[in-house]
Design a protein around this motif. Structure first.
Motif, PDB file in Angstrom:
ATOM      1  N   THR A  18       0.841  -1.200   0.000  1.00  0.00           N
ATOM      2  CA  THR A  18       0.000   0.000   0.000  1.00  0.00           C
ATOM      3  C   THR A  18       0.874   1.247   0.000  1.00  0.00           C
ATOM      4  O   THR A  18       1.914   1.280   0.656  1.00  0.00           O
ATOM      5  CB  THR A  18      -0.918   0.010   1.231  1.00  0.00           C
ATOM      6  N   VAL A  19       0.444   2.251  -0.740  1.00  0.00           N
ATOM      7  CA  VAL A  19       1.194   3.505  -0.803  1.00  0.00           C
ATOM      8  C   VAL A  19       0.217   4.672  -0.713  1.00  0.00           C
ATOM      9  O   VAL A  19      -0.932   4.570  -1.178  1.00  0.00           O
ATOM     10  CB  VAL A  19       2.024   3.579  -2.102  1.00  0.00           C
ATOM     11  N   THR A  20       0.669   5.752  -0.110  1.00  0.00           N
ATOM     12  CA  THR A  20      -0.160   6.951   0.027  1.00  0.00           C
ATOM     13  C   THR A  20       0.548   8.147  -0.591  1.00  0.00           C
ATOM     14  O   THR A  20       1.700   8.439  -0.245  1.00  0.00           O
ATOM     15  CB  THR A  20      -0.484   7.240   1.500  1.00  0.00           C
ATOM     16  N   LEU A  21      -0.147   8.830  -1.481  1.00  0.00           N
ATOM     17  CA  LEU A  21       0.381  10.023  -2.132  1.00  0.00           C
ATOM     18  C   LEU A  21      -0.282  11.248  -1.500  1.00  0.00           C
ATOM     19  O   LEU A  21      -1.501  11.265  -1.309  1.00  0.00           O
ATOM     20  CB  LEU A  21       0.088   9.995  -3.637  1.00  0.00           C
ATOM     21  N   SER A  22       0.521  12.258  -1.221  1.00  0.00           N
ATOM     22  CA  SER A  22       0.018  13.428  -0.501  1.00  0.00           C
ATOM     23  C   SER A  22      -0.356  14.568  -1.439  1.00  0.00           C
ATOM     24  O   SER A  22       0.241  14.740  -2.512  1.00  0.00           O
ATOM     25  CB  SER A  22       1.080  13.934   0.478  1.00  0.00           C
ATOM     26  N   CYS A  23      -1.337  15.336  -1.003  1.00  0.00           N
ATOM     27  CA  CYS A  23      -1.758  16.533  -1.744  1.00  0.00           C
ATOM     28  C   CYS A  23      -2.363  17.513  -0.749  1.00  0.00           C
ATOM     29  O   CYS A  23      -3.189  17.123   0.088  1.00  0.00           O
ATOM     30  CB  CYS A  23      -2.782  16.168  -2.811  1.00  0.00           C
ATOM     31  N   THR A  24      -1.954  18.747  -0.814  1.00  0.00           N
ATOM     32  CA  THR A  24      -2.606  19.799  -0.043  1.00  0.00           C
ATOM     33  C   THR A  24      -3.065  20.869  -1.014  1.00  0.00           C
ATOM     34  O   THR A  24      -2.501  21.035  -2.099  1.00  0.00           O
ATOM     35  CB  THR A  24      -1.672  20.413   1.012  1.00  0.00           C
ATOM     36  N   TYR A  25      -4.086  21.585  -0.621  1.00  0.00           N
ATOM     37  CA  TYR A  25      -4.653  22.592  -1.513  1.00  0.00           C
ATOM     38  C   TYR A  25      -5.019  23.820  -0.698  1.00  0.00           C
ATOM     39  O   TYR A  25      -5.094  23.782   0.535  1.00  0.00           O
ATOM     40  CB  TYR A  25      -5.873  22.024  -2.249  1.00  0.00           C
ATOM     41  N   ASP A  26      -5.245  24.892  -1.381  1.00  0.00           N
ATOM     42  CA  ASP A  26      -5.646  26.115  -0.716  1.00  0.00           C
ATOM     43  C   ASP A  26      -6.729  26.778  -1.553  1.00  0.00           C
ATOM     44  O   ASP A  26      -6.538  27.022  -2.747  1.00  0.00           O
ATOM     45  CB  ASP A  26      -4.454  27.061  -0.546  1.00  0.00           C
ATOM     46  N   THR A  27      -7.854  27.043  -0.950  1.00  0.00           N
ATOM     47  CA  THR A  27      -8.938  27.733  -1.626  1.00  0.00           C
ATOM     48  C   THR A  27      -9.746  28.505  -0.602  1.00  0.00           C
ATOM     49  O   THR A  27      -9.834  28.093   0.556  1.00  0.00           O
ATOM     50  CB  THR A  27      -9.843  26.740  -2.372  1.00  0.00           C
ATOM     51  N   SER A  28     -10.324  29.595  -1.029  1.00  0.00           N
ATOM     52  CA  SER A  28     -11.169  30.392  -0.141  1.00  0.00           C
ATOM     53  C   SER A  28     -12.649  30.041  -0.329  1.00  0.00           C
ATOM     54  O   SER A  28     -13.505  30.564   0.377  1.00  0.00           O
ATOM     55  CB  SER A  28     -10.958  31.883  -0.408  1.00  0.00           C
ATOM     56  N   GLU A  29     -12.924  29.153  -1.287  1.00  0.00           N
ATOM     57  CA  GLU A  29     -14.297  28.761  -1.556  1.00  0.00           C
ATOM     58  C   GLU A  29     -14.774  27.732  -0.535  1.00  0.00           C
ATOM     59  O   GLU A  29     -13.965  26.981   0.036  1.00  0.00           O
ATOM     60  CB  GLU A  29     -14.408  28.176  -2.969  1.00  0.00           C
ATOM     61  N   SER A  30     -16.081  27.690  -0.336  1.00  0.00           N
ATOM     62  CA  SER A  30     -16.644  26.716   0.604  1.00  0.00           C
ATOM     63  C   SER A  30     -17.046  25.430  -0.102  1.00  0.00           C
ATOM     64  O   SER A  30     -17.129  24.368   0.505  1.00  0.00           O
ATOM     65  CB  SER A  30     -17.851  27.317   1.313  1.00  0.00           C
ATOM     66  N   ASN A  31     -17.299  25.538  -1.401  1.00  0.00           N
ATOM     67  CA  ASN A  31     -17.699  24.356  -2.161  1.00  0.00           C
ATOM     68  C   ASN A  31     -16.742  24.167  -3.332  1.00  0.00           C
ATOM     69  O   ASN A  31     -16.536  25.089  -4.128  1.00  0.00           O
ATOM     70  CB  ASN A  31     -19.137  24.487  -2.664  1.00  0.00           C
ATOM     71  N   TYR A  32     -16.181  22.979  -3.406  1.00  0.00           N
ATOM     72  CA  TYR A  32     -15.205  22.706  -4.457  1.00  0.00           C
ATOM     73  C   TYR A  32     -15.104  21.207  -4.649  1.00  0.00           C
ATOM     74  O   TYR A  32     -15.706  20.430  -3.899  1.00  0.00           O
ATOM     75  CB  TYR A  32     -13.837  23.314  -4.106  1.00  0.00           C
ATOM     76  N   TYR A  33     -14.351  20.839  -5.669  1.00  0.00           N
ATOM     77  CA  TYR A  33     -14.174  19.434  -6.012  1.00  0.00           C
ATOM     78  C   TYR A  33     -12.687  19.128  -6.099  1.00  0.00           C
ATOM     79  O   TYR A  33     -11.895  19.965  -6.532  1.00  0.00           O
ATOM     80  CB  TYR A  33     -14.844  19.128  -7.356  1.00  0.00           C
ATOM     81  N   LEU A  34     -12.333  17.917  -5.722  1.00  0.00           N
ATOM     82  CA  LEU A  34     -10.941  17.478  -5.755  1.00  0.00           C
ATOM     83  C   LEU A  34     -10.837  16.207  -6.579  1.00  0.00           C
ATOM     84  O   LEU A  34     -11.751  15.366  -6.561  1.00  0.00           O
ATOM     85  CB  LEU A  34     -10.437  17.228  -4.328  1.00  0.00           C
ATOM     86  N   PHE A  35      -9.717  16.069  -7.278  1.00  0.00           N
ATOM     87  CA  PHE A  35      -9.538  14.939  -8.185  1.00  0.00           C
ATOM     88  C   PHE A  35      -8.115  14.393  -8.087  1.00  0.00           C
ATOM     89  O   PHE A  35      -7.171  15.121  -7.786  1.00  0.00           O
ATOM     90  CB  PHE A  35      -9.767  15.364  -9.636  1.00  0.00           C
TER      91      PHE A  35
END
Lengths: 115, 112
Positions: A18-35
């Motif tokens: 098993t492997v885990t890939l990291s991702c962080t994001y920054d947004t000021s919106e309250s509703n968004y989608y991640l892919f």
């Protein structure tokens, strides 16, 4: 400005592990989608999994699952039972809800699955 | 359901020439996006078309242009080609009510 950061340029994992890939994001919106998208050596970009920010339940697609931590703005991808065909570049991306749905992309993590 | 298609697969041009790349979206998708991906790098957003109009443009010079046709297919034109334009050009389509993008196989442009 909306940003997506992938802090691991390269990773490797043994087949079946098993492997885990990291991702962080920054947004000021309250509703968004991640892919998460996968780009194997063929260069064909393939959608792996999506997460809607208003859903607390983590998305799962077969061996692929995410750990979505909204407060921490973290969106990691876990690949279970890694297979040789999982060898690819993995990109994290986000899109704000609303009329402007442009995807903001991370720089990618190159994953090598070793036999 | 047919996926996003792009043509040609490969394109070789010389410096100063013009290149035309084509994309057909998934049936029913109204938005088309163009990206440039240089070797070993991430995706750089080029252009977004929706309902025949250019909606957004990335940080590229005006010699990168395009259009979207009434059937929602799209064309990317690159004028006055430079060596650094050599890259994989990816097209993606998105349904009007969705957020995820679906990609074509890309056109590999080589400028010599």
């Amino acid at each position: 400005a909306q940003t997506v950061t992938q802090s691991q340029p390269e990773m490797s994992v043994q087949e079946a592990e098993t492997v885990t890939l990291s991702c962080t994001y920054d947004t000021s919106e309250s509703n968004y989608y991640l892919f998460w998208y996968k780009q194997p050596p063929s260069r064909q970009m393939i959608l792996v999994i999506r997460q809607e920010a208003y859903k607390q339940q983590n998305a799962t697609e077969n061996r692929f699952s995410v750990n979505f931590q909204k407060a921490a703005k973290s969106f990691s991808l876990k690949i279970s039972d890694s297979q040789l065909g999982d060898t690819a570049m993995y990109f994290c991306a986000s899109a704000n809800a609303g009329n402007n749905r442009k995807l903001i992309w991370g720089l990618g993590t190159s994953l090598a699955v070793n036999p | 359901e047919a996926g996003v298609t792009q043509s040609p697969t490969h394109l070789i041009k010389t410096r100063g020439q013009q290149a035309t790349l084509r994309c057909s979206p998934i049936s029913g998708h109204t938005s088309v996006y163009w990206y440039q991906q240089a070797l070993g790098l991430g995706l750089q957003f080029l252009l977004w078309y929706d309902e025949g109009e250019e909606r957004n443009r990335g940080n590229f010079p005006p010699r990168f242009s395009g259009r979207q046709f009434p059937n929602y297919s799209s064309e990317l034109n690159v004028n006055a080609l430079e060596l650094e334009d050599s890259a994989l050009y990816l097209c993606a389509s998105r349904p009007g009510t969705g957020y995820e993008q679906y990609f074509g196989p890309g056109t590999r442009l080589t400028v010599t």
